[in-house]
Design a protein around this motif. Structure first.
Motif, mmCIF file in Angstrom:
data_model
loop_
_atom_site.group_PDB
_atom_site.id
_atom_site.type_symbol
_atom_site.label_atom_id
_atom_site.label_comp_id
_atom_site.label_asym_id
_atom_site.label_seq_id
_atom_site.Cartn_x
_atom_site.Cartn_y
_atom_site.Cartn_z
ATOM 1 N N MET A 113 6.708 8.916 -20.856
ATOM 2 C CA MET A 113 6.574 8.501 -19.460
ATOM 3 C C MET A 113 5.609 9.438 -18.757
ATOM 4 O O MET A 113 5.845 10.629 -18.674
ATOM 5 N N SER A 114 4.548 8.911 -18.270
ATOM 6 C CA SER A 114 3.527 9.762 -17.664
ATOM 7 C C SER A 114 3.807 9.977 -16.206
ATOM 8 O O SER A 114 4.175 9.074 -15.477
ATOM 9 N N PRO A 115 3.656 11.215 -15.711
ATOM 10 C CA PRO A 115 3.861 11.494 -14.290
ATOM 11 C C PRO A 115 2.668 11.133 -13.450
ATOM 12 O O PRO A 115 2.705 11.228 -12.248
ATOM 13 N N ILE A 116 1.554 10.774 -14.100
ATOM 14 C CA ILE A 116 0.335 10.519 -13.356
ATOM 15 C C ILE A 116 0.241 9.038 -13.063
ATOM 16 O O ILE A 116 0.230 8.213 -13.956
ATOM 17 N N ASN A 117 0.165 8.690 -11.774
ATOM 18 C CA ASN A 117 0.132 7.295 -11.365
ATOM 19 C C ASN A 117 -1.246 6.953 -10.861
ATOM 20 O O ASN A 117 -1.632 7.348 -9.782
ATOM 21 N N SER A 118 -1.987 6.184 -11.636
ATOM 22 C CA SER A 118 -3.360 5.898 -11.251
ATOM 23 C C SER A 118 -3.597 4.512 -10.690
ATOM 24 O O SER A 118 -4.588 4.291 -10.025
ATOM 25 N N PRO A 119 -2.737 3.493 -10.917
ATOM 26 C CA PRO A 119 -3.056 2.153 -10.441
ATOM 27 C C PRO A 119 -3.175 2.102 -8.934
ATOM 28 O O PRO A 119 -2.584 2.899 -8.217
ATOM 29 N N VAL A 120 -3.948 1.113 -8.472
ATOM 30 C CA VAL A 120 -4.116 0.925 -7.031
ATOM 31 C C VAL A 120 -2.783 0.544 -6.422
ATOM 32 O O VAL A 120 -1.991 -0.172 -7.019
ATOM 33 N N SER A 121 -2.506 1.036 -5.231
ATOM 34 C CA SER A 121 -1.265 0.712 -4.555
ATOM 35 C C SER A 121 -1.565 0.324 -3.122
ATOM 36 O O SER A 121 -2.346 0.975 -2.447
ATOM 37 N N VAL A 122 -0.942 -0.783 -2.673
ATOM 38 C CA VAL A 122 -1.046 -1.184 -1.271
ATOM 39 C C VAL A 122 0.215 -0.702 -0.597
ATOM 40 O O VAL A 122 1.291 -1.217 -0.845
ATOM 41 N N SER A 123 0.130 0.307 0.228
ATOM 42 C CA SER A 123 1.301 0.930 0.821
ATOM 43 C C SER A 123 1.232 0.839 2.331
ATOM 44 O O SER A 123 0.247 0.391 2.905
ATOM 45 N N VAL A 124 2.318 1.275 2.971
ATOM 46 C CA VAL A 124 2.414 1.246 4.425
ATOM 47 C C VAL A 124 2.478 2.666 4.926
ATOM 48 O O VAL A 124 3.250 3.480 4.435
ATOM 49 N N VAL A 125 1.660 2.998 5.874
ATOM 50 C CA VAL A 125 1.672 4.340 6.461
ATOM 51 C C VAL A 125 2.226 4.250 7.866
ATOM 52 O O VAL A 125 1.925 3.309 8.597
ATOM 53 N N ASP A 126 3.069 5.218 8.223
ATOM 54 C CA ASP A 126 3.646 5.271 9.570
ATOM 55 C C ASP A 126 2.760 6.137 10.449
ATOM 56 O O ASP A 126 2.636 7.324 10.238
ATOM 57 N N ASN A 154 10.072 12.172 -13.218
ATOM 58 C CA ASN A 154 8.963 11.250 -13.435
ATOM 59 C C ASN A 154 9.314 9.846 -12.976
ATOM 60 O O ASN A 154 8.520 9.169 -12.317
ATOM 61 N N ALA A 155 10.518 9.391 -13.353
ATOM 62 C CA ALA A 155 10.930 8.024 -13.025
ATOM 63 C C ALA A 155 11.018 7.811 -11.520
ATOM 64 O O ALA A 155 10.797 6.698 -11.023
ATOM 65 N N MET A 156 11.326 8.867 -10.768
ATOM 66 C CA MET A 156 11.457 8.753 -9.315
ATOM 67 C C MET A 156 10.154 9.094 -8.608
ATOM 68 O O MET A 156 10.128 9.346 -7.392
#
Length: 514
Positions: free
Chosen positions: A1-14, A97-99
């Protein structure tokens, strides 16, 4: 399980989570050999070391250098504490990693990083405790009593130290992402100003695309260039602007010309390996925990929880106020003995200053302070009101001056060090104030309030608050109102603890105190 998250993410910023602390962004290259991936790998290695040290400390402190068998394990496959600790450590790290405890978006800002560390730790040890009970395996309680607090404290301290280094690098222009803001000139300008005030976010603003006609070359109040004025929400034009700016992060703010379909099409057109997208909701001054994404049959909705002002949370806040104020009052015994003597020796006037303020539900109360002004300060204010107001620092409602002639020599030190505020601990103990809350206003100030400002009276006023850690006396009236209302709408115990820690740092630096 890799800790590095590279995919594009559409997120919400407050937008409200961005502080109002004014900091200039250094103009240095953001590129560096130190990349965010290397930082993530460093965090992974550091977490493993901390976990290993906590498990080793638990073994050595509880069993010395022996390796006893875990009571209750099967005789055919005896389980000793060394392999048990190795498995526990690996599961602990894998759960981090999972979290998503290494996700770039949570590093360097907010409390989410620390919350994930704590949640992963308690989940691991909770599952071990339940599993040991169900399988009737007698695991040493002393072992767990050492490993759990030592491991969690070690992880938090390590991450706090790493965050300080990361923030320092970002303040010098490193480990940042080229960021492009898209939206109306008003919302894009608001977002740009907030980002510029928080260089620790790691966003290097390279420009803005505005969807309404404007002749300005930069966003209002900033030096962020307007790269392109869009008369229509044209995805092809937006994509070209993003490529020309070499943007690594795209922030979408509210605009009537940017429909949800166009935003979705834009996200599809971006390279997930190079660019991430953040969508800022149109609601402002609402903290992240009150925003919940609710996808319904393909329709993305954001649910906003109403603030809670009663019940168990308020009771917990009161218990916390009493406990901390009692400990602080006892610990500050030398202050109660020395400061009154110094004030008396300065001008023979009274030691304490009592003033009527407005608190919870608009009720008036008497607030205590160590006196920092001349005994006749109110009379001097009335006599020289016009002259003094011309020298006012700019807050038209709250009268504050950088060089107030009414402040005594001792008073200047008391104010700069915030020692003059300490008697308010007795207000907290008595229940008229809280440790953290909005600033307690004067009755004459309340008379000038708009209806929206009175919403701050839904919670108790505080010795410190968002206004204290974001500029104090240097804040404008609008900034003060915004911060007070933001706290009243979003208060929580975690926010209170965070503000208390930040207050200690602000007081030591004497920022905005006069």
């Amino acid at each position: 399980m890799s800790p590095i998250n590279s995919p594009v993410s559409v997120s919400v910023v407050d937008e409200s989570s961005v502080s109002l602390a004014s900091v200039d962004t250094p103009e240095v290259p953001h590129r560096s050999a130190l990349t965010i991936r290397r930082v993530q790998r460093l965090l992974v290695a550091g977490d493993l070391v901390v976990i290993a040290m906590a498990l080793l400390a638990g073994n050595v402190a509880r069993f010395g250098f022996t390796d006893p068998v875990v009571a209750g394990s099967t005789q055919s496959v005896p389980l000793t504490y060394i392999p048990f600790s190795v498995v526990l450590g690996l599961v602990w790290w894998l759960l981090l990693n999972a979290m998503d405890a290494y996700r770039e978006g949570i590093l360097g800002t907010g409390t989410d990083e620390y919350q994930r560390l704590a949640e992963a730790t308690f989940v691991v040890f909770g599952c071990v405790a339940i599993g040991a009970y169900l399988l009737k395996v007698d695991v040493s309680r002393g072992y767990f009593a050492l490993v759990l607090p030592v491991g969690l404290a070690g992880l938090l301290v390590w991450r706090w130290t790493a965050r300080k280094m990361l923030v320092a690098a970002r303040r010098h222009g490193y480990l940042t992402r080229r960021t492009l803001v898209i939206g109306s000139s008003l919302t894009a300008g608001d977002m740009a100003r907030e980002i510029l005030r928080r260089p620790n976010l790691g966003m290097d603003l390279v420009g803005a695309c505005v969807t309404d006609a404007t002749s300005a070359s930069t966003l209002s109040g900033t030096d962020v260039p307007v790269l392109r004025c869009l008369q229509a929400d044209d995805v092809a034009v937006l994509r070209t602007a993003i490529e020309e700016a070499e943007a690594e992060t795209v922030i979408i703010t509210a605009s009537p010309r940017l429909s949800s379909r166009k935003i979705r099409e834009l996200s599809w057109s971006l390279d997930p390996e190079k660019t991430s997208m953040i969508v800022a909701p149109s609601v402002v001054d609402v903290a992240g925990p009150r925003l919940h994404a609710r996808p319904v049959d393909g329709l993305s909705l954001i649910e906003v929880d109403f603030p809670q002002f009663q019940g168990g949370r308020r009771f917990l806040k009161r218990v916390f106020d009493i406990a901390v104020s009692v400990v602080a009052i006892i610990a500050l015994t030398p202050v109660w003995l020395i400061v009154p003597l110094v004030i008396k020796a300065d001008d023979r006037g009274p030691v304490f200053f009592r003033q009527t303020r407005v608190g919870l539900d608009g009720r008036e109360f008497r607030m205590w302070k160590f006196r920092s002004m001349r005994p006749d300060a109110e009379q001097v204010l009335a006599r020289l009101k016009n002259e003094l107001e011309e020298r006012d620092a700019g807050n038209v409602v709250m009268f504050k001056m950088r060089d107030d002639p009414r402040v005594t020599r001792v008073g200047r030190f008391l104010r700069a060090s915030s020692i003059d505020e300490l008697p308010q601990l007795f207000n907290v103990l008595g229940g008229s104030m809280s440790l953290v809350g909005p600033r307690p206003p004067l009755p004459r100030e309340v008379e000038t309030y708009e209806a929206r400002v009175t919403r701050k009276f839904l919670v108790k006023p505080g010795i410190t608050g968002l206004w204290q850690v974001n500029g104090r006396s240097a804040l404008s009236w609008e900034e003060s109102v915004r911060l007070d209302l933001s706290y009243a709408e979003n208060w929580s115990m975690m926010l209170d603890i965070q503000i208390l820690f930040r207050t200690a740092k602000v007081v030591l630096r004497r920022d905005g105190a006069y």
